[in-house]
Design a protein around this motif. Sequence first.
Motif, mmCIF file in Angstrom:
data_model
loop_
_atom_site.group_PDB
_atom_site.id
_atom_site.type_symbol
_atom_site.label_atom_id
_atom_site.label_comp_id
_atom_site.label_asym_id
_atom_site.label_seq_id
_atom_site.Cartn_x
_atom_site.Cartn_y
_atom_site.Cartn_z
ATOM 1 N N GLN A 25 2.886 -4.815 4.950
ATOM 2 C CA GLN A 25 1.539 -4.573 4.440
ATOM 3 C C GLN A 25 0.470 -5.024 5.431
ATOM 4 O O GLN A 25 -0.575 -4.374 5.570
ATOM 5 C CB GLN A 25 1.364 -5.268 3.092
ATOM 6 C CG GLN A 25 2.159 -4.603 1.969
ATOM 7 C CD GLN A 25 1.992 -5.328 0.645
ATOM 8 O OE1 GLN A 25 2.553 -6.408 0.450
ATOM 9 N NE2 GLN A 25 1.234 -4.741 -0.264
ATOM 10 N N GLY A 34 1.353 -2.375 -3.316
ATOM 11 C CA GLY A 34 2.602 -1.640 -3.243
ATOM 12 C C GLY A 34 3.202 -1.464 -4.620
ATOM 13 O O GLY A 34 2.601 -1.838 -5.636
ATOM 14 N N GLN A 35 4.388 -0.916 -4.668
ATOM 15 C CA GLN A 35 5.067 -0.721 -5.941
ATOM 16 C C GLN A 35 5.813 -1.993 -6.345
ATOM 17 O O GLN A 35 6.126 -2.842 -5.520
ATOM 18 C CB GLN A 35 6.053 0.436 -5.841
ATOM 19 C CG GLN A 35 5.383 1.787 -5.654
ATOM 20 C CD GLN A 35 6.397 2.896 -5.421
ATOM 21 O OE1 GLN A 35 7.350 2.735 -4.665
ATOM 22 N NE2 GLN A 35 6.201 4.025 -6.086
ATOM 23 N N SER A 77 10.406 1.654 -11.121
ATOM 24 C CA SER A 77 9.361 0.936 -10.393
ATOM 25 C C SER A 77 8.000 1.456 -10.830
ATOM 26 O O SER A 77 7.883 2.522 -11.447
ATOM 27 C CB SER A 77 9.533 1.100 -8.880
ATOM 28 O OG SER A 77 9.487 2.461 -8.511
ATOM 29 N N TYR A 78 6.960 0.699 -10.496
ATOM 30 C CA TYR A 78 5.600 1.024 -10.934
ATOM 31 C C TYR A 78 4.609 0.665 -9.829
ATOM 32 O O TYR A 78 4.783 -0.368 -9.171
ATOM 33 C CB TYR A 78 5.278 0.225 -12.205
ATOM 34 C CG TYR A 78 3.897 0.498 -12.753
ATOM 35 C CD1 TYR A 78 3.662 1.584 -13.595
ATOM 36 C CD2 TYR A 78 2.825 -0.333 -12.418
ATOM 37 C CE1 TYR A 78 2.399 1.826 -14.093
ATOM 38 C CE2 TYR A 78 1.563 -0.090 -12.915
ATOM 39 C CZ TYR A 78 1.359 0.986 -13.754
ATOM 40 O OH TYR A 78 0.105 1.239 -14.241
ATOM 41 N N GLY A 103 3.021 6.892 -8.690
ATOM 42 C CA GLY A 103 2.144 7.355 -7.615
ATOM 43 C C GLY A 103 1.179 6.256 -7.242
ATOM 44 O O GLY A 103 0.806 5.436 -8.086
ATOM 45 N N CYS A 104 0.758 6.217 -5.994
ATOM 46 C CA CYS A 104 -0.098 5.123 -5.507
ATOM 47 C C CYS A 104 -1.400 5.684 -4.950
ATOM 48 O O CYS A 104 -1.488 6.024 -3.761
ATOM 49 C CB CYS A 104 0.626 4.320 -4.425
ATOM 50 S SG CYS A 104 2.133 3.517 -4.987
ATOM 51 N N GLN A 122 -4.966 6.018 -3.231
ATOM 52 C CA GLN A 122 -5.548 5.278 -2.119
ATOM 53 C C GLN A 122 -6.977 5.760 -1.872
ATOM 54 O O GLN A 122 -7.424 6.752 -2.423
ATOM 55 C CB GLN A 122 -4.724 5.476 -0.846
ATOM 56 C CG GLN A 122 -3.275 5.067 -0.946
ATOM 57 C CD GLN A 122 -2.568 5.112 0.385
ATOM 58 O OE1 GLN A 122 -2.986 4.473 1.348
ATOM 59 N NE2 GLN A 122 -1.479 5.865 0.460
ATOM 60 N N SER A 143 1.805 -7.524 -5.843
ATOM 61 C CA SER A 143 2.011 -6.589 -4.735
ATOM 62 C C SER A 143 0.820 -6.516 -3.797
ATOM 63 O O SER A 143 0.879 -5.841 -2.769
ATOM 64 C CB SER A 143 2.293 -5.184 -5.287
ATOM 65 O OG SER A 143 1.100 -4.552 -5.720
ATOM 66 N N ALA A 172 -2.383 1.699 0.064
ATOM 67 C CA ALA A 172 -1.159 1.492 -0.707
ATOM 68 C C ALA A 172 0.042 1.713 0.185
ATOM 69 O O ALA A 172 0.050 2.614 1.029
ATOM 70 C CB ALA A 172 -1.102 2.440 -1.907
ATOM 71 N N GLU A 195 3.616 2.886 -0.287
ATOM 72 C CA GLU A 195 4.350 3.555 -1.363
ATOM 73 C C GLU A 195 5.833 3.220 -1.304
ATOM 74 O O GLU A 195 6.687 4.096 -1.163
ATOM 75 C CB GLU A 195 4.098 5.062 -1.297
ATOM 76 C CG GLU A 195 2.637 5.409 -1.538
ATOM 77 C CD GLU A 195 2.401 6.881 -1.774
ATOM 78 O OE1 GLU A 195 3.269 7.535 -2.380
ATOM 79 O OE2 GLU A 195 1.356 7.390 -1.345
ATOM 80 N N THR A 196 6.106 1.937 -1.451
ATOM 81 C CA THR A 196 7.474 1.432 -1.503
ATOM 82 C C THR A 196 7.440 0.106 -2.250
ATOM 83 O O THR A 196 6.415 -0.597 -2.247
ATOM 84 C CB THR A 196 8.051 1.243 -0.084
ATOM 85 O OG1 THR A 196 9.432 0.937 -0.161
ATOM 86 C CG2 THR A 196 7.333 0.140 0.651
#
Length: 310
Positions: free
Chosen positions: A98, A113-114, A128-129, A132-133, A135, A152, A190, A192-193
């Motif tokens: 990050q 992140g997720q 996971s949550y 979608g992320c 940005q 996160s 974000a 996305e992982t």
Amino acid sequence: MPRASIIIATHSRPHLLPKAVESARAAGTDVEIVVVDDASADETARVCQNLSGINYVRLDRNQRVAGARNIGVVASHGEYLSFLDDDDTRLPGSLDAQLEALDREPQAGLIYGQAIFGDQEGKPERSSYPAGCPQGDIFWKLLGRNFIPCGSVVFRRSCLSTVGLLDDSIPGLDDWDLWVRIAEIYPIMALETPVIIWRRSTPASGQGTSQAANLVSLSVRQFRNSWMKLPRVRTASKKARRTTWRAFSENMAEHLLWESARALRRGRPGQFLRDLAVLPRLSPLSLMRIVEHRILRVPQTGIPDTLGVV
């Protein structure tokens, strides 16, 4: 001086701390770990004495999570900050990933992140949550729903000089409120992982987010009395404000209905009734929209990334 600081606020849960600290240490190569003992009345202090390489801060009076986090911020030294609950765990290398992303976007205020959901023992599940992320300019989306897992997030310390510290008068919402204030001014990134394992709250867990009626009531007050008075909202069109209120109400109503159904299944009629009693405080169209989107499967347009101003 460390590049980043991970702040772990804890209160009388010493059995969880070693795992959280170990995960924070494995998350980055140049990280300061600040453990804020929020007036624990057990062996937490002794456990922390046996945890090497941490900045331990002991509070004599309980400040609750937001107050403890603020004290951790003051006691920390990193250019970047992150919060980690004592029952969550950071994934190895996640902080470094990050930070590298933030270095590429110097204008961004934070990156999230997720989160992989975990059971009450912290064992990871498959889901996971968020799925979608979003940005960029996510201010309006974030007003309608908090899709950012607290643990996160990595944000720049410099943001606090503009937006201020956490608001300790809104327990359970303090992180959402901080993300809203940062997102009003700064672009958001974000990764996305998954970056953390996030323990789910339950009515029996004692976590603040497990108390739906109280949390939604507090959210409504915060939305009306604080967020609707932010500069970008005050200068927006009536349509923009109305759209945001409806999206917020739909999110809150869905949460209340889910938690009330869960309370009923667990034989808690009192909690069921308390949850449903909060529904009239929301937009009257929220239940209709839930029926449309969840039962009739009408496509949901959601909140646009940016809403126009007058």
